[in-house]
Design a protein around this motif. Structure first.
Motif, PDB file in Angstrom:
ATOM      1  N   TYR A   1      71.934  20.448  88.473  1.00 47.27           N
ATOM      2  CA  TYR A   1      72.412  19.697  87.454  1.00 47.27           C
ATOM      3  C   TYR A   1      73.510  18.957  88.126  1.00 47.27           C
ATOM      4  O   TYR A   1      73.759  17.560  87.892  1.00 47.27           O
ATOM      5  CB  TYR A   1      72.806  20.521  86.370  1.00 47.27           C
ATOM      6  N   GLU A   2      74.404  19.646  88.876  1.00 42.47           N
ATOM      7  CA  GLU A   2      75.508  18.983  89.291  1.00 42.47           C
ATOM      8  C   GLU A   2      75.225  17.973  90.690  1.00 42.47           C
ATOM      9  O   GLU A   2      75.598  17.042  90.791  1.00 42.47           O
ATOM     10  CB  GLU A   2      76.643  20.083  89.808  1.00 42.47           C
ATOM     11  N   ALA A   3      74.112  18.467  91.426  1.00 43.21           N
ATOM     12  CA  ALA A   3      73.840  17.449  92.573  1.00 43.21           C
ATOM     13  C   ALA A   3      73.376  16.302  92.027  1.00 43.21           C
ATOM     14  O   ALA A   3      73.599  15.242  92.493  1.00 43.21           O
ATOM     15  CB  ALA A   3      72.758  18.235  93.244  1.00 43.21           C
ATOM     16  N   ILE A   4      72.399  16.286  90.847  1.00 47.99           N
ATOM     17  CA  ILE A   4      71.878  15.134  90.537  1.00 47.99           C
ATOM     18  C   ILE A   4      73.134  14.228  89.648  1.00 47.99           C
ATOM     19  O   ILE A   4      73.099  13.111  89.835  1.00 47.99           O
ATOM     20  CB  ILE A   4      70.660  15.300  89.313  1.00 47.99           C
ATOM     21  N   ALA A   5      73.730  15.074  88.767  1.00 48.42           N
ATOM     22  CA  ALA A   5      74.934  14.336  88.168  1.00 48.42           C
ATOM     23  C   ALA A   5      76.061  13.651  89.302  1.00 48.42           C
ATOM     24  O   ALA A   5      76.489  12.508  88.963  1.00 48.42           O
ATOM     25  CB  ALA A   5      75.847  15.345  87.424  1.00 48.42           C
ATOM     26  N   ILE A   6      76.238  14.311  90.476  1.00 46.38           N
ATOM     27  CA  ILE A   6      77.136  13.509  91.432  1.00 46.38           C
ATOM     28  C   ILE A   6      76.516  12.429  91.864  1.00 46.38           C
ATOM     29  O   ILE A   6      77.069  11.273  92.204  1.00 46.38           O
ATOM     30  CB  ILE A   6      77.327  14.600  92.558  1.00 46.38           C
ATOM     31  N   ILE A   7      75.184  12.269  92.043  1.00 49.62           N
ATOM     32  CA  ILE A   7      74.425  11.043  92.813  1.00 49.62           C
ATOM     33  C   ILE A   7      74.560  10.148  91.787  1.00 49.62           C
ATOM     34  O   ILE A   7      74.880   9.126  92.073  1.00 49.62           O
ATOM     35  CB  ILE A   7      73.115  11.716  93.262  1.00 49.62           C
ATOM     36  N   VAL A   8      74.111  10.441  90.636  1.00 53.03           N
ATOM     37  CA  VAL A   8      74.106   9.210  89.453  1.00 53.03           C
ATOM     38  C   VAL A   8      75.374   8.772  89.261  1.00 53.03           C
ATOM     39  O   VAL A   8      75.576   7.640  88.876  1.00 53.03           O
ATOM     40  CB  VAL A   8      73.404   9.816  88.262  1.00 53.03           C
ATOM     41  N   SER A   9      76.411   9.488  89.024  1.00 50.61           N
ATOM     42  CA  SER A   9      77.894   9.248  88.684  1.00 50.61           C
ATOM     43  C   SER A   9      77.984   8.272  89.777  1.00 50.61           C
ATOM     44  O   SER A   9      78.926   7.299  89.570  1.00 50.61           O
ATOM     45  CB  SER A   9      78.558  10.525  88.593  1.00 50.61           C
ATOM     46  N   SER A  10      78.159   8.560  91.316  1.00 46.91           N
ATOM     47  CA  SER A  10      78.427   7.845  92.233  1.00 46.91           C
ATOM     48  C   SER A  10      77.821   6.542  91.965  1.00 46.91           C
ATOM     49  O   SER A  10      78.275   5.283  92.333  1.00 46.91           O
ATOM     50  CB  SER A  10      77.942   8.304  93.582  1.00 46.91           C
TER      51      SER A  10
ATOM     52  N   LEU B   1      94.502   3.097  82.126  1.00 50.75           N
ATOM     53  CA  LEU B   1      94.117   3.974  81.002  1.00 50.75           C
ATOM     54  C   LEU B   1      92.812   3.643  80.193  1.00 50.75           C
ATOM     55  O   LEU B   1      91.998   4.385  80.228  1.00 50.75           O
ATOM     56  CB  LEU B   1      95.090   4.735  80.538  1.00 50.75           C
ATOM     57  N   TRP B   2      92.858   2.316  79.847  1.00 51.71           N
ATOM     58  CA  TRP B   2      91.902   1.834  78.740  1.00 51.71           C
ATOM     59  C   TRP B   2      90.628   1.882  79.536  1.00 51.71           C
ATOM     60  O   TRP B   2      89.789   2.179  79.097  1.00 51.71           O
ATOM     61  CB  TRP B   2      92.472   0.436  78.157  1.00 51.71           C
ATOM     62  N   GLU B   3      90.744   1.073  80.764  1.00 52.81           N
ATOM     63  CA  GLU B   3      89.423   0.971  81.599  1.00 52.81           C
ATOM     64  C   GLU B   3      88.876   2.420  81.806  1.00 52.81           C
ATOM     65  O   GLU B   3      87.586   2.543  81.764  1.00 52.81           O
ATOM     66  CB  GLU B   3      89.737  -0.029  82.822  1.00 52.81           C
ATOM     67  N   ALA B   4      89.775   3.102  82.419  1.00 52.89           N
ATOM     68  CA  ALA B   4      89.212   4.598  82.580  1.00 52.89           C
ATOM     69  C   ALA B   4      88.680   5.239  81.318  1.00 52.89           C
ATOM     70  O   ALA B   4      87.669   5.874  81.479  1.00 52.89           O
ATOM     71  CB  ALA B   4      90.347   5.527  83.042  1.00 52.89           C
ATOM     72  N   ALA B   5      89.273   4.924  80.116  1.00 53.19           N
ATOM     73  CA  ALA B   5      88.668   5.567  78.787  1.00 53.19           C
ATOM     74  C   ALA B   5      87.456   4.953  78.495  1.00 53.19           C
ATOM     75  O   ALA B   5      86.256   5.569  78.094  1.00 53.19           O
ATOM     76  CB  ALA B   5      89.651   5.360  77.644  1.00 53.19           C
ATOM     77  N   VAL B   6      87.097   3.776  78.806  1.00 49.98           N
ATOM     78  CA  VAL B   6      86.005   3.091  78.510  1.00 49.98           C
ATOM     79  C   VAL B   6      85.083   3.490  79.434  1.00 49.98           C
ATOM     80  O   VAL B   6      83.681   3.838  79.167  1.00 49.98           O
ATOM     81  CB  VAL B   6      86.128   1.441  78.636  1.00 49.98           C
ATOM     82  N   MET B   7      85.377   3.568  80.727  1.00 50.30           N
ATOM     83  CA  MET B   7      84.429   4.541  81.734  1.00 50.30           C
ATOM     84  C   MET B   7      83.896   5.885  81.538  1.00 50.30           C
ATOM     85  O   MET B   7      82.668   6.153  81.338  1.00 50.30           O
ATOM     86  CB  MET B   7      85.070   4.475  83.208  1.00 50.30           C
ATOM     87  N   GLU B   8      85.091   6.431  80.954  1.00 50.68           N
ATOM     88  CA  GLU B   8      84.646   7.942  80.555  1.00 50.68           C
ATOM     89  C   GLU B   8      83.727   7.835  79.318  1.00 50.68           C
ATOM     90  O   GLU B   8      82.826   8.744  79.319  1.00 50.68           O
ATOM     91  CB  GLU B   8      85.859   8.658  80.238  1.00 50.68           C
ATOM     92  N   ALA B   9      83.802   7.009  78.277  1.00 43.48           N
ATOM     93  CA  ALA B   9      82.911   6.945  77.092  1.00 43.48           C
ATOM     94  C   ALA B   9      81.675   6.602  77.548  1.00 43.48           C
ATOM     95  O   ALA B   9      80.619   7.170  77.087  1.00 43.48           O
ATOM     96  CB  ALA B   9      83.440   5.752  76.055  1.00 43.48           C
ATOM     97  N   GLY B  10      81.418   5.914  78.709  1.00 42.06           N
ATOM     98  CA  GLY B  10      80.207   5.345  79.190  1.00 42.06           C
ATOM     99  C   GLY B  10      79.433   6.598  79.900  1.00 42.06           C
ATOM    100  O   GLY B  10      78.302   6.993  79.591  1.00 42.06           O
ATOM    101  N   LEU B  11      80.383   7.373  80.615  1.00 42.88           N
ATOM    102  CA  LEU B  11      79.751   8.428  81.069  1.00 42.88           C
ATOM    103  C   LEU B  11      79.187   9.463  80.236  1.00 42.88           C
ATOM    104  O   LEU B  11      78.181  10.302  80.300  1.00 42.88           O
ATOM    105  CB  LEU B  11      80.697   9.091  82.156  1.00 42.88           C
TER     106      LEU B  11
END
Length: 167
Positions: free
Chosen positions: A39-48, A127-137
Motif C-alpha cells: 500500500y505504502e510503496a504504491i502510495a509513495i510512487i503515485v503521490s510523487s 498554507l492555502w495551496e497546501a490545504a488544496v493539495m491535501e484535499a486533492g490527495l
C-alpha cells in the motif's frame, strides 16, 4: 430402514457442522506487513507523480511522499491506539455510523494538521495551496484505498475476520 438411514444422515450432518472450516489465504502478521508495504510503496510512487504533475520538483516530491507515508503509518498506529482506548471507556459499545464518522474525521483531520504545514514549508507554498493539495490527495486516497483493498483481497484472500470461519 428409514430411521437408520435418517440417523446416519443426521449424524454425518452434525459431524460436518461441528468441524470448523479452515481459513484460506494469507493471514496474520504476514498479511498486515505485506498489506502495509505494498500500500505504502504504491502510495509513495503515485503521490510523487501527483506532486510532480502539479509542478513540484521530482526530488522534493519523492521526499515529501516518503515523509507523508511515514507520518501516515505513525499517525495510524497512534490514533487507532488512542481511539480504541477512548472507545473502551464508553458506556455504549459497538461501532455506530456516528462513531465511524468521528473516527474518520479525527484520523483525516489529524493527518491534515500534520501534512498541510509540512507541505507548505517543504514546497515553499502557502498554507492555502497546501490545504488544496491535501484535499486533492484525500480524494485520491479514498479511491485508491477502496481499489487497493479490493485488489489485495482478490489476490491474497479475505482476512479470517471477514471469512466467518475460525482460524
Amino acid at each position: 430402514m428409514a430411521s437408520a438411514s435418517s440417523s446416519a444422515t443426521s449424524s454425518s450432518h452434525h459431524a460436518a457442522v461441528a468441524a470448523p472450516a479452515k481459513v484460506s489465504g494469507l493471514q496474520g502478521p504476514k498479511r498486515r506487513i505485506l498489506y502495509v508495504s505494498l500500500y505504502e510503496a504504491i502510495a509513495i510512487i503515485v503521490s510523487s507523480l501527483i506532486f510532480m504533475a502539479i509542478g513540484q520538483k521530482a526530488s522534493d516530491s519523492g521526499v515529501m511522499a516518503v515523509a507523508a507515508s511515514v507520518i501516515a503509518i505513525c499517525w495510524n498506529l497512534s490514533f487507532n491506539y488512542l481511539f480504541e482506548k477512548w472507545e473502551s471507556r464508553q458506556s455504549v459499545k459497538g461501532r455506530s455510523v456516528l462513531r465511524r464518522v468521528v473516527h474518520a474525521i479525527g484520523f483525516e483531520g489529524g493527518i491534515a494538521a500534520m501534512l498541510i504545514p509540512l507541505m507548505a514549508w517543504w514546497f515553499e507554498i502557502s498554507l492555502w495551496e497546501a490545504a488544496v493539495m491535501e484535499a486533492g490527495l484525500l480524494l485520491f486516497f479514498m479511491v485508491y484505498t477502496f481499489a487497493f483493498n479490493w485488489a489485495f483481497d482478490r489476490l491474497f484472500g479475505l482476512p479470517a475476520s471477514a471469512q466467518g470461519v475460525s482460524a
